[in-house]
Write a protein that holds these residues in place. Sequence first.
Motif, short mmCIF file in Angstrom:
data_model
loop_
_atom_site.label_atom_id
_atom_site.label_comp_id
_atom_site.label_asym_id
_atom_site.label_seq_id
_atom_site.Cartn_x
_atom_site.Cartn_y
_atom_site.Cartn_z
N ASP A 90 0.82 -1.21 0.00
CA ASP A 90 0.00 0.00 0.00
C ASP A 90 0.86 1.26 0.00
O ASP A 90 0.34 2.37 -0.11
CB ASP A 90 -0.91 0.03 1.24
N THR A 91 2.17 1.10 0.12
CA THR A 91 3.06 2.25 0.11
C THR A 91 2.96 2.99 -1.22
O THR A 91 3.12 2.40 -2.29
CB THR A 91 4.51 1.79 0.34
N ALA A 92 2.70 4.29 -1.14
CA ALA A 92 2.50 5.10 -2.34
C ALA A 92 2.24 6.54 -1.92
O ALA A 92 2.03 6.82 -0.73
CB ALA A 92 1.32 4.58 -3.17
N VAL A 93 2.23 7.41 -2.89
CA VAL A 93 1.70 8.76 -2.69
C VAL A 93 0.21 8.69 -3.01
O VAL A 93 -0.18 8.19 -4.07
CB VAL A 93 2.40 9.80 -3.59
N TYR A 94 -0.59 9.17 -2.09
CA TYR A 94 -2.05 9.14 -2.23
C TYR A 94 -2.55 10.53 -2.59
O TYR A 94 -2.18 11.52 -1.94
CB TYR A 94 -2.70 8.65 -0.95
N TYR A 95 -3.40 10.57 -3.60
CA TYR A 95 -3.96 11.82 -4.09
C TYR A 95 -5.48 11.77 -4.00
O TYR A 95 -6.08 10.73 -4.29
CB TYR A 95 -3.59 12.05 -5.56
N CYS A 96 -6.09 12.89 -3.66
CA CYS A 96 -7.53 12.98 -3.84
C CYS A 96 -7.81 13.83 -5.07
O CYS A 96 -6.98 14.66 -5.47
CB CYS A 96 -8.24 13.52 -2.60
N ALA A 97 -8.94 13.60 -5.65
CA ALA A 97 -9.31 14.27 -6.88
C ALA A 97 -10.81 14.48 -6.92
O ALA A 97 -11.58 13.72 -6.32
CB ALA A 97 -8.85 13.45 -8.09
N ALA A 98 -11.21 15.49 -7.66
CA ALA A 98 -12.63 15.85 -7.77
C ALA A 98 -13.08 15.78 -9.22
O ALA A 98 -12.36 16.19 -10.13
CB ALA A 98 -12.86 17.26 -7.23
N ARG A 99 -14.28 15.24 -9.38
CA ARG A 99 -14.90 15.17 -10.70
C ARG A 99 -16.25 15.87 -10.60
O ARG A 99 -17.23 15.32 -10.09
CB ARG A 99 -15.10 13.71 -11.13
N PRO A 100 -16.31 17.11 -11.07
CA PRO A 100 -17.57 17.87 -10.93
C PRO A 100 -18.72 17.23 -11.69
O PRO A 100 -18.55 16.77 -12.83
CB PRO A 100 -17.21 19.25 -11.52
N VAL A 101 -19.87 17.19 -11.05
CA VAL A 101 -21.07 16.71 -11.73
C VAL A 101 -21.39 17.66 -12.87
O VAL A 101 -21.33 18.88 -12.72
CB VAL A 101 -22.24 16.64 -10.74
N GLY A 102 -21.71 17.09 -14.03
CA GLY A 102 -22.02 17.91 -15.19
C GLY A 102 -20.80 18.37 -15.96
O GLY A 102 -20.93 19.12 -16.93
N GLY A 103 -19.62 17.92 -15.52
CA GLY A 103 -18.40 18.28 -16.24
C GLY A 103 -18.13 17.30 -17.37
O GLY A 103 -19.03 16.64 -17.89
N ASP A 104 -16.85 17.16 -17.71
CA ASP A 104 -16.50 16.30 -18.84
C ASP A 104 -16.30 14.85 -18.45
O ASP A 104 -15.88 14.03 -19.26
CB ASP A 104 -15.25 16.85 -19.56
N GLY A 105 -16.57 14.55 -17.17
CA GLY A 105 -16.45 13.18 -16.73
C GLY A 105 -15.08 12.81 -16.21
O GLY A 105 -14.87 11.67 -15.78
N ASN A 106 -14.18 13.75 -16.25
CA ASN A 106 -12.81 13.49 -15.78
C ASN A 106 -12.59 14.06 -14.39
O ASN A 106 -13.28 14.98 -13.95
CB ASN A 106 -11.80 14.10 -16.74
#
Length: 120
Positions: A90-106
């Motif tokens: 599980d060792t790694a750099v952990y990132y959070c990310a946001a995908r806005p509703v109604g956006g391009d899906g990314n």
Amino acid sequence: QVQLVESGGGLVQAGGSLRLSCAASGRSFSSSSMGWFRQAPGKEREKVATISWRGTITYEADSVKGRFTISRDNAKNTVYLQMNSLKPEDTAVYYCAARPVGGDGNYNYWGQGTQVTVSS
């Protein structure tokens, strides 16, 4: 726009637990799906867990299922990743990310990452 700041990483022994937090600012947080990703040295980025904007739909990767739990508190503009029974892999750099509703899906918005190191 969503700004994301992760915290809670660190060094832990195998079998231990950590809780990562991702504090968000910006008006779009509560209407964004959120995800936790990780990247270990020499490996591709992996999607670990996601949660819908209401928090009613979650996904965990097979590699962490039963050990990691994603949750969110829209009143606090924060998403969490509870990690139990940690393994060296599980060792790694952990990132959070946001995908806005109604956006391009990314996942268009990313935090700077927090290091998680699990010793054997």
